[in-house]
Enzyme design. Structure first.
Site, PDB file in Angstrom:
ATOM      1  N   TYR A   1       0.826  -1.221   0.000  1.00 30.37           N
ATOM      2  CA  TYR A   1       0.000   0.000   0.000  1.00 30.37           C
ATOM      3  C   TYR A   1       0.860   1.270   0.000  1.00 30.37           C
ATOM      4  O   TYR A   1       0.340   2.363  -0.247  1.00 30.37           O
ATOM      5  CB  TYR A   1      -0.955   0.037   1.205  1.00 30.37           C
TER       6      TYR A   1
ATOM      7  N   HIS B   1       0.164 -11.799   1.761  1.00 32.98           N
ATOM      8  CA  HIS B   1      -0.869 -10.991   1.084  1.00 32.98           C
ATOM      9  C   HIS B   1      -1.636 -11.826   0.039  1.00 32.98           C
ATOM     10  O   HIS B   1      -2.867 -11.778  -0.028  1.00 32.98           O
ATOM     11  CB  HIS B   1      -0.203  -9.787   0.416  1.00 32.98           C
TER      12      HIS B   1
HETATM   13  N1  LIG Z   1      -5.828  -8.772   1.408  1.00 35.08           N
HETATM   14  C1  LIG Z   1      -6.145  -8.248   0.246  1.00 35.08           C
HETATM   15  O1  LIG Z   1      -5.787  -8.741  -0.834  1.00 35.08           O
HETATM   16  C2  LIG Z   1      -6.998  -6.999   0.221  1.00 35.08           C
HETATM   17  C3  LIG Z   1      -7.608  -6.601  -0.985  1.00 35.08           C
HETATM   18  C4  LIG Z   1      -8.409  -5.467  -0.959  1.00 35.08           C
HETATM   19  C5  LIG Z   1      -8.585  -4.748   0.214  1.00 35.08           C
HETATM   20  N2  LIG Z   1      -7.941  -5.134   1.374  1.00 35.08           N
HETATM   21  C6  LIG Z   1      -8.074  -4.364   2.635  1.00 35.08           C
HETATM   22  O2  LIG Z   1      -9.459  -4.178   2.907  1.00 35.08           O
HETATM   23  C7  LIG Z   1      -9.734  -2.791   3.038  1.00 35.08           C
HETATM   24  C8  LIG Z   1     -11.158  -2.466   2.641  1.00 35.08           C
HETATM   25  O3  LIG Z   1     -11.433  -2.871   1.318  1.00 35.08           O
HETATM   26  P1  LIG Z   1     -11.540  -1.848   0.089  1.00 35.08           P
HETATM   27  O4  LIG Z   1     -10.744  -0.648   0.380  1.00 35.08           O
HETATM   28  O5  LIG Z   1     -11.226  -2.656  -1.126  1.00 35.08           O
HETATM   29  O6  LIG Z   1     -13.110  -1.542  -0.028  1.00 35.08           O
HETATM   30  P2  LIG Z   1     -14.335  -1.152   0.961  1.00 35.08           P
HETATM   31  O7  LIG Z   1     -13.856  -0.872   2.332  1.00 35.08           O
HETATM   32  O8  LIG Z   1     -15.399  -2.181   0.737  1.00 35.08           O
HETATM   33  O9  LIG Z   1     -14.882   0.156   0.276  1.00 35.08           O
HETATM   34  C9  LIG Z   1     -14.225   1.382   0.332  1.00 35.08           C
HETATM   35  C10 LIG Z   1     -15.065   2.363  -0.494  1.00 35.08           C
HETATM   36  O10 LIG Z   1     -16.368   2.463   0.084  1.00 35.08           O
HETATM   37  C11 LIG Z   1     -16.651   3.791   0.471  1.00 35.08           C
HETATM   38  N3  LIG Z   1     -17.293   3.733   1.791  1.00 35.08           N
HETATM   39  C12 LIG Z   1     -16.704   3.562   3.009  1.00 35.08           C
HETATM   40  N4  LIG Z   1     -17.620   3.508   3.979  1.00 35.08           N
HETATM   41  C13 LIG Z   1     -18.837   3.662   3.368  1.00 35.08           C
HETATM   42  C14 LIG Z   1     -20.162   3.677   3.846  1.00 35.08           C
HETATM   43  N5  LIG Z   1     -20.449   3.560   5.148  1.00 35.08           N
HETATM   44  N6  LIG Z   1     -21.171   3.839   2.946  1.00 35.08           N
HETATM   45  C15 LIG Z   1     -20.900   3.954   1.626  1.00 35.08           C
HETATM   46  N7  LIG Z   1     -19.652   3.936   1.105  1.00 35.08           N
HETATM   47  C16 LIG Z   1     -18.631   3.774   1.983  1.00 35.08           C
HETATM   48  C17 LIG Z   1     -15.334   4.523   0.495  1.00 35.08           C
HETATM   49  O11 LIG Z   1     -15.498   5.856   0.038  1.00 35.08           O
HETATM   50  P3  LIG Z   1     -15.072   7.130   0.938  1.00 35.08           P
HETATM   51  O12 LIG Z   1     -13.579   7.087   1.065  1.00 35.08           O
HETATM   52  O13 LIG Z   1     -15.570   8.276   0.140  1.00 35.08           O
HETATM   53  O14 LIG Z   1     -15.780   6.951   2.252  1.00 35.08           O
HETATM   54  C18 LIG Z   1     -14.480   3.753  -0.507  1.00 35.08           C
HETATM   55  O15 LIG Z   1     -14.668   4.252  -1.817  1.00 35.08           O
HETATM   56  C19 LIG Z   1      -8.652  -2.144   2.161  1.00 35.08           C
HETATM   57  O16 LIG Z   1      -8.549  -0.768   2.379  1.00 35.08           O
HETATM   58  C20 LIG Z   1      -7.463  -2.971   2.560  1.00 35.08           C
HETATM   59  O17 LIG Z   1      -6.973  -2.553   3.837  1.00 35.08           O
HETATM   60  C21 LIG Z   1      -7.168  -6.262   1.385  1.00 35.08           C
END
Ligand SMILES: NC(=O)c1ccc[n+]([C@@H]2O[C@H](COP(=O)([O-])OP(=O)(O)OC[C@H]3O[C@@H](n4cnc5c(N)ncnc54)[C@H](OP(=O)(O)O)[C@@H]3O)[C@@H](O)[C@H]2O)c1
Length: 273
Positions: free
Chosen positions: A49, A107
Site C-alpha cells: 500500500y 498478502h
Molecule cells: N488482502 C487483500 O488482498 C486486500 C484486498 C483489498 C482490500 N484489502 C483491505 O481491505 C480494506 C477495505 O477494502 P476496500 O478498500 O477494497 O473496499 P471497501 O472498504 O469495501 O470500500 C471502500 C469504499 O467504500 C466507500 N465507503 C466507506 N464507507 C462507506 C459507507 N459507510 N457507505 C458507503 N460507502 C462507503 C469509500 O469511500 P469514501 O472514502 O468516500 O468513504 C471507498 O470508496 C482495504 O482498504 C485494505 O486494507 C485487502
C-alpha cells in the site's frame, strides 16, 4: 464504546478495523489518527500500500498506547522466499517505527515460491518476535489446508474478499474447521453496498445506512471487517454497528444477494486450486 473482539487461539482481533488501501500521505495520517481518537483499535496496512510510514505516524499522533492497538501488515508475493520475507517484515517495521506488528499476513499466495518455505519463514518471524500473530490472505480451500498442515505456529486469520455480493461459505467453513478467523476485506464492496436499495430498505427498519447493514451482516456471520474510508464522518458510521441486530429473515435476504461478483481483480492470479 469498546469494539468487540473476534478470537482465534490467543489472538484477540478487534472486530472492526480501518482498511488503508489507497489512503495516501496526509489523508492516511489524518484518517488513522482520527480513527484511533474515535475508538478504532485496529488498522490494516500492507507493504504494497506504500503507506506504512503514514500509518505509524497516525498512530503516534493519536497518542494511543502502542499496546492498545492491533496493527496488521502483509508481505507481497514477490517477497515470499524466506530471506525476502524476513527482509520485508524488517523493512515494514522500520517504516511503521514499531518493534512488532500484531498480525503479519501473506498478502497473496505465490505459485512461484514453494508454500512450505513461505510458511516456515512466516512461523519463524513470529518466533523471532517480529509479529505477535501470523495468518494468510486470499487463500483458497486447498491452500488453507496445506498452510495449516505446514504451520508450526497457529494461523489466526484468512483475509478474504467478503461482502453481500459474494458467497464465501466454502472458504469460511474451511477456516472455521481449522480454527482461523475470517477477516472480510472490501466489506462494502468498494462502495457498491452503500448504494444498494435492498440494503438501504433493511437499514431503514433499524435507523441504519446500507453500508452499516453490509458491515453488520458480516459481523453476524462472525467476520472481522476492515472498511476503508477517506471521510471522517464515515469512520463513525462504520463503527456504529453494534447497537442493532439483523433478524434471521434479513440475514437470509442479504445472503440471497450473492451472485459471485468480486470487486478485487483476480484476473492476474494463477489457478491455485
Ligand atoms: N488482502 C487483500 O488482498 C486486500 C484486498 C483489498 C482490500 N484489502 C483491505 O481491505 C480494506 C477495505 O477494502 P476496500 O478498500 O477494497 O473496499 P471497501 O472498504 O469495501 O470500500 C471502500 C469504499 O467504500 C466507500 N465507503 C466507506 N464507507 C462507506 C459507507 N459507510 N457507505 C458507503 N460507502 C462507503 C469509500 O469511500 P469514501 O472514502 O468516500 O468513504 C471507498 O470508496 C482495504 O482498504 C485494505 O486494507 C485487502
Amino acid at each position: 464504546m469498546d469494539i468487540p473482539v473476534v478470537t482465534s487461539g490467543d489472538a484477540r482481533i478487534p472486530a472492526v478495523g480501518l482498511g488503508t488501501w489507497d489512503l495516501r500521505r496526509r489523508t492516511c495520517v489524518r484518517m488513522v489518527e482520527q480513527a484511533f481518537r474515535l475508538g478504532y483499535r485496529h488498522i490494516d496496512t500492507a507493504e504494497m500500500y506504500g503507506n506504512e510510514r503514514e500509518v505509524g505516524e497516525g498512530l503516534r499522533a493519536s497518542g494511543i498506547d502502542r499496546d492498545d492497538v492491533f496493527i496488521t501488515t502483509k508481505v507481497w508475493p514477490d517477497n515470499l522466499a524466506p530471506a525476502d520475507l524476513e527482509r520485508s517484515i524488517k523493512e515494514s517495521l522500520a517504516r511503521l517505527r514499531l518493534a512488532h506488528v500484531d498480525l503479519l499476513l501473506i498478502h497473496w499466495p505465490s505459485p512461484r515460491i514453494p508454500l512450505p518455505d513461505t510458511i516456515g519463514a512466516l512461523c519463524r518471524m513470529k518466533q523471532a518476535g517480529f509479529a505477535r500473530h501470523i495468518g494468510i490472505s486470499n487463500f483458497t480451500v486447498p491452500l488453507i489446508e496445506q498452510a495449516v498442515r505446514l504451520a508450526t505456529e497457529p494461523l489466526v486469520t484468512n483475509q478474504i474478499e467478503w461482502h453481500p455480493y459474494i458467497d464465501q461459505s466454502k472458504v469460511v467453513a474451511s477456516c472455521r474447521r481449522h480454527g482461523l478467523s475470517v477477516t472480510a476485506y472490501s466489506p462494502i464492496a468498494r462502495g457498491r453496498a452503500g448504494g444498494d436499495a435492498q440494503l438501504r430498505r433493511i437499514g431503514m427498519h433499524h435507523g441504519k445506512t446500507a453500508g452499516q447493514v453490509s458491515l453488520r451482516f458480516l459481523i453476524q456471520e462472525g467476520a472481522v471487517v476492515i472498511p476503508r474510508t477517506s471521510n471522517p464522518e464515515r469512520l463513525k458510521e462504520n463503527m456504529a454497528i453494534f447497537d442493532f441486530e439483523l433478524d434471521p429473515g434479513e440475514m437470509d435476504e442479504i445472503r440471497g444477494l450473492a451472485g459471485g461478483a468480486r470487486v478485487v481483480d483476480w484476473s492476474g492470479a494463477p489457478n491455485w486450486d
